[in-house]
Design a protein around this motif. Structure first.
Motif, PDB file in Angstrom:
ATOM      1  N   PRO A 105       8.469   6.814  -5.906  1.00  0.00           N
ATOM      2  CA  PRO A 105       7.857   6.924  -4.581  1.00  0.00           C
ATOM      3  C   PRO A 105       7.245   8.303  -4.362  1.00  0.00           C
ATOM      4  CG  PRO A 105      10.258   6.972  -4.423  1.00  0.00           C
ATOM      5  CD  PRO A 105       9.929   6.595  -5.825  1.00  0.00           C
ATOM      6  N   GLN A 106       6.071   8.303  -3.770  1.00  0.00           N
ATOM      7  CA  GLN A 106       5.349   9.556  -3.558  1.00  0.00           C
ATOM      8  C   GLN A 106       5.440  10.044  -2.115  1.00  0.00           C
ATOM      9  OE1 GLN A 106       3.792  11.306  -6.204  1.00  0.00           O
ATOM     10  NE2 GLN A 106       5.122   9.792  -7.203  1.00  0.00           N
ATOM     11  N   ASN A 107       6.094   9.260  -1.261  1.00  0.00           N
ATOM     12  CA  ASN A 107       6.296   9.713   0.110  1.00  0.00           C
ATOM     13  C   ASN A 107       7.628   9.161   0.621  1.00  0.00           C
ATOM     14  OD1 ASN A 107       5.740   6.990   0.829  1.00  0.00           O
ATOM     15  ND2 ASN A 107       3.568   7.446   1.045  1.00  0.00           N
ATOM     16  N   ALA A 108       8.043   9.662   1.765  1.00  0.00           N
ATOM     17  CA  ALA A 108       9.371   9.322   2.277  1.00  0.00           C
ATOM     18  C   ALA A 108       9.504   7.848   2.609  1.00  0.00           C
ATOM     19  CB  ALA A 108       9.669  10.168   3.517  1.00  0.00           C
ATOM     20  N   PHE A 164      15.194   4.070  -5.842  1.00  0.00           N
ATOM     21  CA  PHE A 164      15.283   5.457  -5.374  1.00  0.00           C
ATOM     22  C   PHE A 164      16.562   5.701  -4.574  1.00  0.00           C
ATOM     23  CE2 PHE A 164      14.562   8.867  -2.321  1.00  0.00           C
ATOM     24  CZ  PHE A 164      14.150   9.894  -3.159  1.00  0.00           C
ATOM     25  N   THR A 165      16.891   4.787  -3.661  1.00  0.00           N
ATOM     26  CA  THR A 165      18.086   5.017  -2.838  1.00  0.00           C
ATOM     27  C   THR A 165      19.360   4.948  -3.666  1.00  0.00           C
ATOM     28  OG1 THR A 165      17.995   2.674  -2.183  1.00  0.00           O
ATOM     29  CG2 THR A 165      17.069   4.273  -0.654  1.00  0.00           C
ATOM     30  N   MET A 166      19.400   4.062  -4.662  1.00  0.00           N
ATOM     31  CA  MET A 166      20.595   3.985  -5.500  1.00  0.00           C
ATOM     32  C   MET A 166      20.704   5.210  -6.411  1.00  0.00           C
ATOM     33  SD  MET A 166      21.086  -0.008  -6.467  1.00  0.00           S
ATOM     34  CE  MET A 166      22.791   0.264  -6.928  1.00  0.00           C
ATOM     35  N   ALA A 167      19.584   5.674  -6.932  1.00  0.00           N
ATOM     36  CA  ALA A 167      19.609   6.890  -7.750  1.00  0.00           C
ATOM     37  C   ALA A 167      20.064   8.078  -6.917  1.00  0.00           C
ATOM     38  CB  ALA A 167      18.228   7.147  -8.343  1.00  0.00           C
ATOM     39  N   THR A 168      19.637   8.102  -5.655  1.00  0.00           N
ATOM     40  CA  THR A 168      20.048   9.174  -4.753  1.00  0.00           C
ATOM     41  C   THR A 168      21.553   9.127  -4.513  1.00  0.00           C
ATOM     42  OG1 THR A 168      17.887   9.194  -3.661  1.00  0.00           O
ATOM     43  CG2 THR A 168      19.737  10.133  -2.443  1.00  0.00           C
ATOM     44  N   MET A 169      22.087   7.944  -4.264  1.00  0.00           N
ATOM     45  CA  MET A 169      23.527   7.807  -4.075  1.00  0.00           C
ATOM     46  C   MET A 169      24.284   8.216  -5.334  1.00  0.00           C
ATOM     47  SD  MET A 169      26.299   7.125  -2.474  1.00  0.00           S
ATOM     48  CE  MET A 169      25.841   6.405  -0.892  1.00  0.00           C
ATOM     49  N   ALA A 170      23.768   7.810  -6.494  1.00  0.00           N
ATOM     50  CA  ALA A 170      24.447   8.140  -7.752  1.00  0.00           C
ATOM     51  C   ALA A 170      24.481   9.645  -7.987  1.00  0.00           C
ATOM     52  CB  ALA A 170      23.753   7.444  -8.909  1.00  0.00           C
ATOM     53  N   LYS A 171      23.390  10.326  -7.695  1.00  0.00           N
ATOM     54  CA  LYS A 171      23.299  11.762  -7.999  1.00  0.00           C
ATOM     55  C   LYS A 171      23.959  12.630  -6.920  1.00  0.00           C
ATOM     56  CE  LYS A 171      20.019  15.489  -9.073  1.00  0.00           C
ATOM     57  NZ  LYS A 171      20.851  15.972 -10.193  1.00  0.00           N
ATOM     58  N   SER A 230       0.843  -1.199   0.000  1.00  0.00           N
ATOM     59  CA  SER A 230       0.000   0.000   0.000  1.00  0.00           C
ATOM     60  C   SER A 230       0.873   1.242   0.000  1.00  0.00           C
ATOM     61  CB  SER A 230      -0.932  -0.019   1.215  1.00  0.00           C
ATOM     62  OG  SER A 230      -1.779  -1.142   1.161  1.00  0.00           O
ATOM     63  N   LYS A 231       1.087   1.790  -1.180  1.00  0.00           N
ATOM     64  CA  LYS A 231       2.075   2.857  -1.353  1.00  0.00           C
ATOM     65  C   LYS A 231       1.709   4.162  -0.669  1.00  0.00           C
ATOM     66  CE  LYS A 231       0.250   4.158  -5.926  1.00  0.00           C
ATOM     67  NZ  LYS A 231      -0.211   5.494  -5.573  1.00  0.00           N
ATOM     68  N   ASP A 232       0.424   4.391  -0.381  1.00  0.00           N
ATOM     69  CA  ASP A 232       0.030   5.655   0.235  1.00  0.00           C
ATOM     70  C   ASP A 232      -0.163   5.553   1.742  1.00  0.00           C
ATOM     71  OD1 ASP A 232       0.009   7.009  -2.221  1.00  0.00           O
ATOM     72  OD2 ASP A 232      -2.020   6.307  -2.658  1.00  0.00           O
ATOM     73  N   SER A 233      -0.003   4.358   2.305  1.00  0.00           N
ATOM     74  CA  SER A 233      -0.245   4.160   3.729  1.00  0.00           C
ATOM     75  C   SER A 233       0.964   4.586   4.552  1.00  0.00           C
ATOM     76  CB  SER A 233      -0.558   2.688   4.008  1.00  0.00           C
ATOM     77  OG  SER A 233      -0.655   2.457   5.404  1.00  0.00           O
ATOM     78  N   VAL A 234       0.703   5.187   5.729  1.00  0.00           N
ATOM     79  CA  VAL A 234       1.782   5.568   6.640  1.00  0.00           C
ATOM     80  C   VAL A 234       2.009   4.511   7.720  1.00  0.00           C
ATOM     81  CG1 VAL A 234       1.426   8.031   6.314  1.00  0.00           C
ATOM     82  CG2 VAL A 234       0.236   6.860   8.179  1.00  0.00           C
ATOM     83  N   ILE A 235       1.321   3.368   7.632  1.00  0.00           N
ATOM     84  CA  ILE A 235       1.459   2.350   8.677  1.00  0.00           C
ATOM     85  C   ILE A 235       2.912   1.906   8.831  1.00  0.00           C
ATOM     86  CG2 ILE A 235       0.936  -0.045   9.278  1.00  0.00           C
ATOM     87  CD1 ILE A 235      -1.254   1.850  10.044  1.00  0.00           C
ATOM     88  N   ARG A 236       3.618   1.763   7.717  1.00  0.00           N
ATOM     89  CA  ARG A 236       5.026   1.363   7.818  1.00  0.00           C
ATOM     90  C   ARG A 236       5.810   2.368   8.659  1.00  0.00           C
ATOM     91  NH1 ARG A 236       8.617  -1.873   4.910  1.00  0.00           N
ATOM     92  NH2 ARG A 236       7.239  -2.290   3.165  1.00  0.00           N
ATOM     93  N   SER A 237       5.438   3.621   8.608  1.00  0.00           N
ATOM     94  CA  SER A 237       6.129   4.666   9.350  1.00  0.00           C
ATOM     95  C   SER A 237       5.797   4.624  10.843  1.00  0.00           C
ATOM     96  CB  SER A 237       5.765   6.034   8.768  1.00  0.00           C
ATOM     97  OG  SER A 237       6.281   7.084   9.546  1.00  0.00           O
TER      98      SER A 237
END
Length: 328
Positions: free
Chosen positions: A296-299, A308-315, A170-177
């Motif tokens: 990803p639409q949220n943190a 996303f994390t690898m693209a962040t490291m690359a950039k 569930s990509k929009d849920s904050v439960i993981r957070s």
């Protein structure tokens, strides 16, 4: 070291944790005045409500310590729960506090060592559930529970804590957070009820025919030997790792590999055409569902995304808490 790390992680999440503010507002509204500080505020409330609010910060930054053998975060729940109980009791020494935190951490890990199979296949997301049981025992140490009362606390905790693996999809849920808020409150509630004389103990809470492990592990069962091996002599809580990057531990090998390759080959972002990554079946959740992980639409989804994390490291050549702003 674990306590220092946990306090830093919890404090960081007070300003960046997705969904946490709702937990804080509810805790302060429902709990009234009490002896327990709600982090990020100058307000105090009851132990259970402080555990709910502060526990919601536990995983929100995804920067807390981890135990590689079980993939749980043994201090994310124990720290806010035990701190709430310590403030509730008052006059707790540093030695008592550290001993209770160590117990909560150790028992979270040992309980998590039990299952013979990945319980996510049955729809359960187990890290915060295992952590709730360990934290309840840590809280019990603060409250001075005897052996029978500890079993009351364990039983009471296991009848409160549950998390669904649907949070992965569930990509929009904050439960993981915010999930650890529920586990932290469950631990404190269980210990306080046990202290009050609530005779809840199951005779075989963990290992019974319909006990904790059987409830979750439908087919594979559990290994008592793994749970008990070296108990009192080998301390699993000394085997935890502190994260260099604020993201799911499953992303770290990929981030590190890319960082090392770019350093060794003196590469910049513009030198990279594409990146191939091989992941284990367990880490499939870090690349799928594709849309959520590639865009990803949220943190919290960004933290659980290898692309996303690898693209962040690359950039940007690093991954920090600032990597998960809306602009990024």
């Amino acid at each position: 070291e674990s306590l220092t790390d946990a306090i830093g992680v919890l404090s960081a999440a007070t300003t960046i944790g997705e969904g946490c503010q709702s937990f804080v507002e509810l805790a302060l509204a429902e709990g009234g005045e009490g002896p327990c500080l709600v982090l990020g505020t100058n307000r105090k409330t009851t132990a259970t409500q402080a555990a709910l609010a502060n526990g919601s910060f536990g995983h929100a930054a995804d920067f807390e310590d981890s135990h590689g053998g079980t993939r749980i975060h043994p201090n994310a729940v124990s720290t806010p729960a035990v701190l709430a109980c310590a403030q509730h009791v008052g006059g707790v020494s540093g030695r008592q506090l550290l001993a209770a935190l160590a117990l909560g951490s150790e028992m979270s890990i040992r309980i998590a060592l039990g299952p013979n199979e990945d319980l996510a296949q049955y729809g359960y997301y187990m890290p915060p559930v295992h952590e709730a049981l360990g934290a309840a025992l840590g809280c019990g140490a603060i409250l001075g529970l005897d052996e029978d009362q500890m079993m009351d606390a364990l039983t009471l905790a296991m009848n409160q804590a549950i998390v669904s693996s649907e949070l992965v999809a569930s990509k929009d849920s904050v439960i993981r957070s915010v999930r650890d808020g529920f586990s932290s409150r469950a631990a404190v509630t269980a210990a306080l009820l046990a202290k009050s004389g609530c005779h809840a103990r199951f005779e075989h809470a963990l290992e019974g025919d319909k006990g904790y492990y059987r409830m979750y592990a439908h087919q594979g069962g559990f290994s008592a030997e793994r749970v008990l091996e070296g108990l009192g002599e080998t301390f699993e809580c000394t085997k935890i790792a502190f994260k260099p990057w604020p993201s799911c531990l499953g992303t770290h090998t990929s981030i590190q590999a890319l960082d090392e390759i770019m350093r060794e080959q003196v590469l910049g972002m513009d030198d990279i055409e594409h990146i191939d990554v091989t992941v284990s079946s367990m880490n499939d959740m870090l690349i799928n569902p594709r849309e959520a992980k590639y865009h990803p639409q949220n943190a919290i989804n960004g933290k659980f995304s290898i692309p996303f994390t690898m693209a962040t490291m690359a950039k940007y050549r690093t991954v920090t808490l600032d990597s998960y702003t809306p602009e990024r």
